[in-house]
Scaffold this motif. Structure first.
Motif, PDB file in Angstrom:
ATOM      1  N   THR A   1      -0.633  -7.021   0.140  1.00  0.00           N
ATOM      2  CA  THR A   1      -2.038  -6.845  -0.238  1.00  0.00           C
ATOM      3  C   THR A   1      -2.337  -7.777  -1.400  1.00  0.00           C
ATOM      4  O   THR A   1      -1.664  -7.711  -2.442  1.00  0.00           O
TER       5      THR A   1
ATOM      6  N   THR B   1      -9.968  -7.019  -1.419  1.00  0.00           N
ATOM      7  CA  THR B   1      -8.568  -7.284  -1.095  1.00  0.00           C
ATOM      8  C   THR B   1      -8.475  -8.124   0.170  1.00  0.00           C
ATOM      9  O   THR B   1      -9.380  -8.127   1.018  1.00  0.00           O
TER      10      THR B   1
ATOM     11  N   SER C   1      -5.529  -9.038   3.199  1.00  0.00           N
ATOM     12  CA  SER C   1      -4.198  -8.738   3.725  1.00  0.00           C
ATOM     13  C   SER C   1      -3.476 -10.023   4.075  1.00  0.00           C
ATOM     14  O   SER C   1      -4.088 -11.001   4.521  1.00  0.00           O
TER      15      SER C   1
ATOM     16  N   LEU D   1      -2.746   3.398   2.719  1.00  0.00           N
ATOM     17  CA  LEU D   1      -2.680   2.101   2.053  1.00  0.00           C
ATOM     18  C   LEU D   1      -1.241   1.748   1.685  1.00  0.00           C
ATOM     19  O   LEU D   1      -0.457   2.618   1.301  1.00  0.00           O
TER      20      LEU D   1
END
Length: 443
Positions: free
Chosen positions: A164, A177, A179, A221
């Motif tokens: 992340t 954020t 990925s 998460l």
């Protein structure tokens, strides 16, 4: 090889066999055996590990066991282990260690590692700041995917995680954020602004770590960005640290719910005096609370003298009421911990649990009616049956509402333990029993 055989190898100083055992077992298994061992045996096992594997095992240990190992190492080995730790793991270790030991550790660190560790120790105990990893790769929002991937390659080796990636603006404020999967699969010239998740969750470094960890659990998460009061990115709370936070919180809740003081370290390495000390205070408090039951029996002594058969059912009633209250208290504490219930739900929970208790009481009351009729007579049986209905309803209501009231008053709900609820319900349940006896029986 059984743990008993391993202890025999340590006692006989069979180094080749011990080294073979260490090679054949995973780091978490080795850490468990070190946690079980006394300090001398634990340090011996640890010193037989090679440098890289020693760090893996060390990170699996609880802070109290880490302290045990470090206390038995020479200075050069001590410094190597501490220097190689992640800053967040090091901060947790020092947060639970004596001040003299903490100063010794900080004094032996490189300036960079000392600065990061001191910054984490500056956050309140139990906050996200104590658990976050400051070694992260943040991506500027004006970059392309190719440029961002190049940044990850350059700086990723020094980061604890790169799955992340926090996206920031020119003032390091949180934008969202990204990925690693999306970054790798995108074309190199694609702007980061098209890939960033601007709705991503984040927490402040001063927030409670348990709440952040459970948020990660609920939202599935891997990492949770951590920011300061001005929304600048400070680091990430990683899933492995979140799991440790939840495990520690659950362990503490279980201890409090069983009327014991939480303590750290491996159960098998704890001494008899340590275990007794963790339970003694609560047992003394519960004995004091149990005097209420004695006072109730003394107050209704004349009633018992007139109908001695009532005494036969006292253990049944107080036991059933205590169990019903403990069930409700445990369910409420668990629901509070995982966020299923809030303090504003107090009256809804009380109404819900009172009906559950009355339903269970009616079921048990039918059984009590039959038992009472067989063992004594019908009037006493009716008294027992009605008492079971009301006691179960009352116990479930009290057991469910006390943790919520504690939470509203700023007290840890787990302190309202099942034994405490049981003790209180015992006394009030007897009052209900004797009042019903006065109403039903010809006294």
């Amino acid at each position: 090889m059984a743990a008993q055989d391993l202890r025999q190898l340590v006692d006989t100083n069979d180094i080749p066999a011990l080294q073979q055992w260490l090679v054949q077992h995973a780091p978490h298994e080795i850490a468990d055996e070190i946690g079980r061992a006394d300090p001398l045996r634990g340090v011996l096992l640890f010193r037989l590990l090679d440098k890289d594997r020693a760090l893996e095992v060390f990170e699996e240990l609880d802070p109290s066991d880490q302290h045990k190992i470090l206390s038995g190492l020479r200075d050069h080995a001590f410094r190597d282990v501490v220097e190689a730790m992640d800053p967040d793991d090091r901060a947790r270790l020092l947060g639970e260690a004596p001040a003299k030991f903490a100063r010794h550790v900080l004094g032996g660190l490189s300036p960079h590692e000392r600065t990061m560790t001191a910054a984490l120790l500056g956050y309140p105990d139990g906050s996200v700041g104590r658990y976050m990893s400051p070694e992260t790769v943040a991506i500027r929002r004006h970059l392309t995917a190719g440029e961002a991937l190049r940044v990850v390659r350059e700086r990723g080796a020094d980061a604890e995680t790169i799955y992340t990636l926090p996206v920031i603006d020119d003032e390091r404020r949180f934008v969202g954020t990204l990925s690693l999967r999306d970054l790798v699969l995108s074309s190199p010239d694609r702007p980061i602004t098209e890939l960033v998740d601007t709705t991503a969750l984040r927490v402040q470094a001063t927030d409670q770590a348990e709440g952040a960890a459970r948020l990660m659990q609920e939202a599935n998460l891997l990492d949770l960005p951590v920011v300061d009061s001005e929304d600048r990115v400070l680091g990430l709370l990683t899933i492995d640290d979140a799991v440790e936070v939840i495990e520690a919180a659950d362990t503490e809740d279980i201890a409090r719910q069983s009327a014991a003081t939480p303590w750290s370290g491996h159960y098998m390495s704890a001494g008899v005096a340590q275990l007794a000390r963790s339970r003694a205070l609560w047992l003394l408090l519960l004995i004091a609370a149990a005097t209420l039951t004695v006072n109730v029996l003394q107050f209704f002594e004349a009633t018992l003298e007139q109908v001695t058969a009532l005494a036969l059912f006292i253990p049944l009633l107080v036991g059933t009421g205590g169990n019903a209250g403990a069930q409700a208290a445990t369910a409420t504490v668990r629901a509070l911990a995982v966020g299923e219930v809030r303090t504003r739900d107090l009256f809804h929970v009380a109404w819900r649990e009172s009906r559950v208790g009355l339903l269970l009481g009616a079921m048990l009351g039918a059984v009590g009616l039959v038992m009472g009729t067989i063992l004594v007579d019908f009037p006493v049986a009716v008294t027992v049956a009605l008492s079971l209905v009301l006691i179960c309803g009352w116990a479930a209501t009290i057991g469910a509402t006390m943790p919520l009231l504690a939470k509203r008053l700023g007290i840890d709900p787990a302190v309202i333990s099942a034994p405490l609820v049981t003790t209180l319900v015992d006394a009030t349940g007897l009052v209900i029993y004797f009042l019903i006896a006065h109403a039903v029986l010809p006294l």
